[in-house]
Motif scaffolding. Sequence first.
Motif, PDB file in Angstrom:
ATOM      1  N   PHE A  97       0.830  -1.206   0.000  1.00  0.00           N
ATOM      2  CA  PHE A  97       0.000   0.000   0.000  1.00  0.00           C
ATOM      3  C   PHE A  97       0.860   1.250   0.000  1.00  0.00           C
ATOM      4  CE2 PHE A  97       0.823  -0.877   4.462  1.00  0.00           C
ATOM      5  CZ  PHE A  97       0.983   0.373   5.042  1.00  0.00           C
ATOM      6  N   GLU A  98       0.219   2.342  -0.378  1.00  0.00           N
ATOM      7  CA  GLU A  98       0.805   3.664  -0.307  1.00  0.00           C
ATOM      8  C   GLU A  98      -0.175   4.576   0.423  1.00  0.00           C
ATOM      9  OE1 GLU A  98       3.789   4.961  -1.448  1.00  0.00           O
ATOM     10  OE2 GLU A  98       4.383   2.919  -2.004  1.00  0.00           O
ATOM     11  N   ASP A 151       6.944   9.767  -6.877  1.00  0.00           N
ATOM     12  CA  ASP A 151       7.721   8.914  -5.975  1.00  0.00           C
ATOM     13  C   ASP A 151       6.864   7.796  -5.400  1.00  0.00           C
ATOM     14  OD1 ASP A 151      10.158  10.205  -6.256  1.00  0.00           O
ATOM     15  OD2 ASP A 151       9.696  11.667  -4.706  1.00  0.00           O
ATOM     16  N   HIS A 152       5.634   8.121  -5.015  1.00  0.00           N
ATOM     17  CA  HIS A 152       4.734   7.080  -4.495  1.00  0.00           C
ATOM     18  C   HIS A 152       4.466   6.023  -5.564  1.00  0.00           C
ATOM     19  CE1 HIS A 152       3.613   8.514  -0.505  1.00  0.00           C
ATOM     20  NE2 HIS A 152       3.505   9.743  -0.991  1.00  0.00           N
ATOM     21  N   LEU A 209       5.489   2.064  -5.378  1.00  0.00           N
ATOM     22  CA  LEU A 209       4.469   1.019  -5.470  1.00  0.00           C
ATOM     23  C   LEU A 209       4.827   0.005  -6.546  1.00  0.00           C
ATOM     24  CD1 LEU A 209       1.651  -0.100  -4.711  1.00  0.00           C
ATOM     25  CD2 LEU A 209       0.709   1.400  -6.484  1.00  0.00           C
ATOM     26  N   MET A 210       5.248   0.472  -7.716  1.00  0.00           N
ATOM     27  CA  MET A 210       5.615  -0.438  -8.793  1.00  0.00           C
ATOM     28  C   MET A 210       6.796  -1.321  -8.382  1.00  0.00           C
ATOM     29  SD  MET A 210       3.425   0.074 -11.208  1.00  0.00           S
ATOM     30  CE  MET A 210       2.254   0.445  -9.875  1.00  0.00           C
ATOM     31  N   ALA A 211       7.795  -0.737  -7.724  1.00  0.00           N
ATOM     32  CA  ALA A 211       8.955  -1.512  -7.282  1.00  0.00           C
ATOM     33  C   ALA A 211       8.546  -2.560  -6.249  1.00  0.00           C
ATOM     34  CB  ALA A 211      10.017  -0.574  -6.703  1.00  0.00           C
ATOM     35  N   LYS A 215      -5.267   6.307   0.779  1.00  0.00           N
ATOM     36  CA  LYS A 215      -4.626   4.992   0.881  1.00  0.00           C
ATOM     37  C   LYS A 215      -4.944   4.187  -0.377  1.00  0.00           C
ATOM     38  CE  LYS A 215      -3.797   0.980   3.813  1.00  0.00           C
ATOM     39  NZ  LYS A 215      -3.989   0.370   5.145  1.00  0.00           N
ATOM     40  N   LEU A 216      -3.892   3.817  -1.070  1.00  0.00           N
ATOM     41  CA  LEU A 216      -3.996   2.953  -2.252  1.00  0.00           C
ATOM     42  C   LEU A 216      -3.462   1.584  -1.862  1.00  0.00           C
ATOM     43  CD1 LEU A 216      -4.304   2.220  -5.250  1.00  0.00           C
ATOM     44  CD2 LEU A 216      -2.157   3.427  -5.690  1.00  0.00           C
ATOM     45  N   LEU A 217      -4.343   0.593  -1.848  1.00  0.00           N
ATOM     46  CA  LEU A 217      -4.007  -0.761  -1.396  1.00  0.00           C
ATOM     47  C   LEU A 217      -4.118  -1.724  -2.566  1.00  0.00           C
ATOM     48  CD1 LEU A 217      -3.515  -2.755   1.022  1.00  0.00           C
ATOM     49  CD2 LEU A 217      -5.995  -2.824   1.304  1.00  0.00           C
TER      50      LEU A 217
END
Length: 281
Positions: free
Chosen positions: A30-31, A45-46, A50-52, A91-93
Amino acid sequence: MVNLNGTLVPNNEATVAINNRGLNYGDAVFETMRYSGGKIYFWEDHYFRLMASMRMLRMEIPMNFTMEFLEDEILRTVTTAEEKDATFRIKLLVWRKSGGKYTPETNDVAYSISCENLDTPFYVLTDANCEIELFKDHFITTSLLSTLKTNNRLINILGSIYAAENEFENCLLLNENKQVVEALNGNIFLISGNAIKTPPLADGCLNGILRKQLIAIIKLMPEFSIEEKSISPFELQKADEIFITNAIQGIVPVTKYRKKEYVNTTAKVLLPKLNLKARLS
């Protein structure tokens, strides 16, 4: 409203299946991001973090998971809120789809986007006490997995319970080498004179977005030096200043650790530079 895989549903109707892998195995990343003034702070950056993280966890990244697509989905979710011009914690989960036990049946993913109101439209320093203590019941491991924002946060949960039971505002977490790694909810910086230190990622600390931004800011300030170096607990009482950073609160000055009380001089210098960079990001 909550965005479940592109469908907006009321908060009280947003549900996931009982066999959700994030719920059962912590198979999720999550971010958490700050949204203010019509933009997501440090979105690029977020997104790349997340991709990494998804790649490291061997999740299949959907073809449509572009930076533009996810940003549009976040903004679409925010604009359904009652106060569209408010400041939000987003919040991105992302979790691996259901199926299998420890071995998943698929690496395909699902996602949700949720938001909650924040009080201030920019980062501020508060006058609130922030007394800290070491949490020594469990340790963070010095591995790449410790640097990711995954659903495996038991140490942070137990440390938060310990802090609440003992009336501390926060605790510092240690790795298996007994080095200070981070706070319960963010990275840490120690200041002694004009020298600033923060633990390296190799010690197991979170690869924090605000950590990255502040390191970049400090490197452009000739009056300070910055190094990523292991921190011993014995250094805490020798420091002039300690602060905690995270993407939602920005900079949180520590006021006390055991018998040592701290100033917030450097935090006051860095905060306006951080706010400016956030607005320009």
